[in-house]
Design an enzyme around this catalytic site. Structure first.
Site, PDB file in Angstrom:
ATOM      1  N   ASP A   7       3.265  34.673  81.988  1.00 27.55           N
ATOM      2  CA  ASP A   7       4.590  34.268  81.497  1.00 27.55           C
ATOM      3  C   ASP A   7       4.387  33.299  80.331  1.00 27.55           C
ATOM      4  OD1 ASP A   7       3.946  31.828  82.626  1.00 27.55           O
ATOM      5  OD2 ASP A   7       5.675  31.730  83.963  1.00 27.55           O
ATOM      6  N   HIS A   8       5.497  32.720  79.862  1.00 24.74           N
ATOM      7  CA  HIS A   8       5.442  31.814  78.710  1.00 24.74           C
ATOM      8  C   HIS A   8       4.595  30.571  78.972  1.00 24.74           C
ATOM      9  CE1 HIS A   8       8.599  30.604  81.414  1.00 24.74           C
ATOM     10  NE2 HIS A   8       8.566  29.387  80.886  1.00 24.74           N
ATOM     11  N   CYS A  64       0.330  32.132  85.276  1.00 27.78           N
ATOM     12  CA  CYS A  64       1.625  31.472  85.059  1.00 27.78           C
ATOM     13  C   CYS A  64       1.343  29.974  85.168  1.00 27.78           C
ATOM     14  CB  CYS A  64       2.699  31.967  86.038  1.00 27.78           C
ATOM     15  SG  CYS A  64       2.463  31.538  87.769  1.00 27.78           S
ATOM     16  N   GLY A  65       2.364  29.155  85.316  1.00 25.81           N
ATOM     17  CA  GLY A  65       2.120  27.716  85.364  1.00 25.81           C
ATOM     18  C   GLY A  65       1.184  27.338  86.503  1.00 25.81           C
ATOM     19  N   THR A  66       1.499  27.832  87.690  1.00 22.82           N
ATOM     20  CA  THR A  66       0.692  27.494  88.876  1.00 22.82           C
ATOM     21  C   THR A  66      -0.170  28.652  89.369  1.00 22.82           C
ATOM     22  OG1 THR A  66       2.479  28.249  90.309  1.00 22.82           O
ATOM     23  CG2 THR A  66       2.462  25.892  89.738  1.00 22.82           C
ATOM     24  N   GLY A  67       0.133  29.851  88.951  1.00 27.89           N
ATOM     25  CA  GLY A  67      -0.524  31.055  89.494  1.00 27.89           C
ATOM     26  C   GLY A  67       0.177  31.553  90.757  1.00 27.89           C
ATOM     27  N   GLY A  69       3.792  31.901  91.522  1.00 25.89           N
ATOM     28  CA  GLY A  69       4.899  32.852  91.381  1.00 25.89           C
ATOM     29  C   GLY A  69       4.418  34.228  90.973  1.00 25.89           C
ATOM     30  N   HIS A  97     -14.735  39.151 100.362  1.00 24.87           N
ATOM     31  CA  HIS A  97     -14.122  39.317 101.682  1.00 24.87           C
ATOM     32  C   HIS A  97     -12.757  40.012 101.642  1.00 24.87           C
ATOM     33  CE1 HIS A  97     -16.613  36.012 103.922  1.00 24.87           C
ATOM     34  NE2 HIS A  97     -17.369  36.846 103.226  1.00 24.87           N
ATOM     35  N   ASN A  98     -12.002  39.789 100.569  1.00 24.53           N
ATOM     36  CA  ASN A  98     -10.611  40.281 100.546  1.00 24.53           C
ATOM     37  C   ASN A  98     -10.382  41.443  99.589  1.00 24.53           C
ATOM     38  OD1 ASN A  98     -10.280  36.833 100.366  1.00 24.53           O
ATOM     39  ND2 ASN A  98      -9.849  37.920 102.268  1.00 24.53           N
ATOM     40  N   ARG A 108      -1.365  25.484  84.287  1.00 25.71           N
ATOM     41  CA  ARG A 108      -1.068  24.047  84.331  1.00 25.71           C
ATOM     42  C   ARG A 108      -1.908  23.349  85.380  1.00 25.71           C
ATOM     43  NH1 ARG A 108       5.481  25.026  84.239  1.00 25.71           N
ATOM     44  NH2 ARG A 108       5.689  25.362  81.994  1.00 25.71           N
ATOM     45  N   ARG A 131     -17.151  44.584 108.038  1.00 25.60           N
ATOM     46  CA  ARG A 131     -16.044  44.016 108.819  1.00 25.60           C
ATOM     47  C   ARG A 131     -14.883  43.593 107.926  1.00 25.60           C
ATOM     48  NH1 ARG A 131     -19.629  39.877 108.129  1.00 25.60           N
ATOM     49  NH2 ARG A 131     -18.798  37.781 107.823  1.00 25.60           N
ATOM     50  N   HIS A 132     -15.198  43.262 106.675  1.00 26.79           N
ATOM     51  CA  HIS A 132     -14.136  42.867 105.735  1.00 26.79           C
ATOM     52  C   HIS A 132     -13.286  44.067 105.349  1.00 26.79           C
ATOM     53  CE1 HIS A 132     -16.078  39.050 105.701  1.00 26.79           C
ATOM     54  NE2 HIS A 132     -17.204  39.571 105.239  1.00 26.79           N
TER      55      HIS A 132
END
Ligand code: RB5
Length: 152
Positions: A7-8, A64-67, A69, A97-98, A108, A131-132
């Site tokens: 995003d911006h 994004c700002g925090t990752g 959203g 693992h994921n 940010r 197992r993962h």
């Protein structure tokens, strides 16, 4: 091919990461945004997620700002496993693992040099399977169950 979006709030961050990937010879496709003009992160989350589930790209980077959203939005697309990471350890684990197919970073939250290290680590890390694999299948089973019956 890597899908990229932001995003911006993370536009200039994305531009710096694009320059870094170009330097390293890593191919990517930028799904926007294309300026610092205010916009909405779910738009780019969905574009990048779609590119992965339709096979156009194999993995993605979202900023994004925090990752938060942008990863929440991407995770609404069936087949997407987006992980927000602020350090190299969780970046490696999210692959090993994921089997995360999207890495999200908060522009940010994480400095650009650390972000580059996190991206390197994530791109170099492989899913361990075993197992993962069974656990990731259980995540997919939740998705499939709720797609069939949204009140499940
Ligand atoms: C935009 O101000 C900000 O809310 C967004 O970039 C992101 O941090 C949301 O999770």
């Amino acid at each position: 091919m890597l899908a990229i979006g932001s995003d911006h709030a993370a536009f200039t961050f994305k531009e710096e990461i694009k320059a870094y990937l170009t330097e390293k010879g890593i191919q990517f496709k930028d799904f926007g945004c294309h300026s610092e003009e205010r916009t909405d992160y779910p738009i780019y989350a969905e574009k990048v997620a779609n590119a992965i589930v339709n096979g156009e790209c194999q993995r993605g980077l979202l900023f994004c700002g925090t990752g938060i959203g942008i990863s929440l939005a991407a995770n609404k697309v069936p087949g997407i496993r987006a992980a927000v990471c602020s350090n190299c350890y969780t970046a490696a684990m999210s692959r090993q693992h994921n089997d995360a197919n999207i890495l999200a970073i908060g522009a940010r939250v994480v400095g650009i040099d650390l972000a580059k290290r996190i991206i390197d680590t994530w791109l170099e890390s492989e899913f361990e399977g075993g197992r993962h694999h069974d656990r990731v299948e259980l995540i997919t089973a939740i998705e499939v169950k709720h797609l069939k019956n949204p009140t499940a």
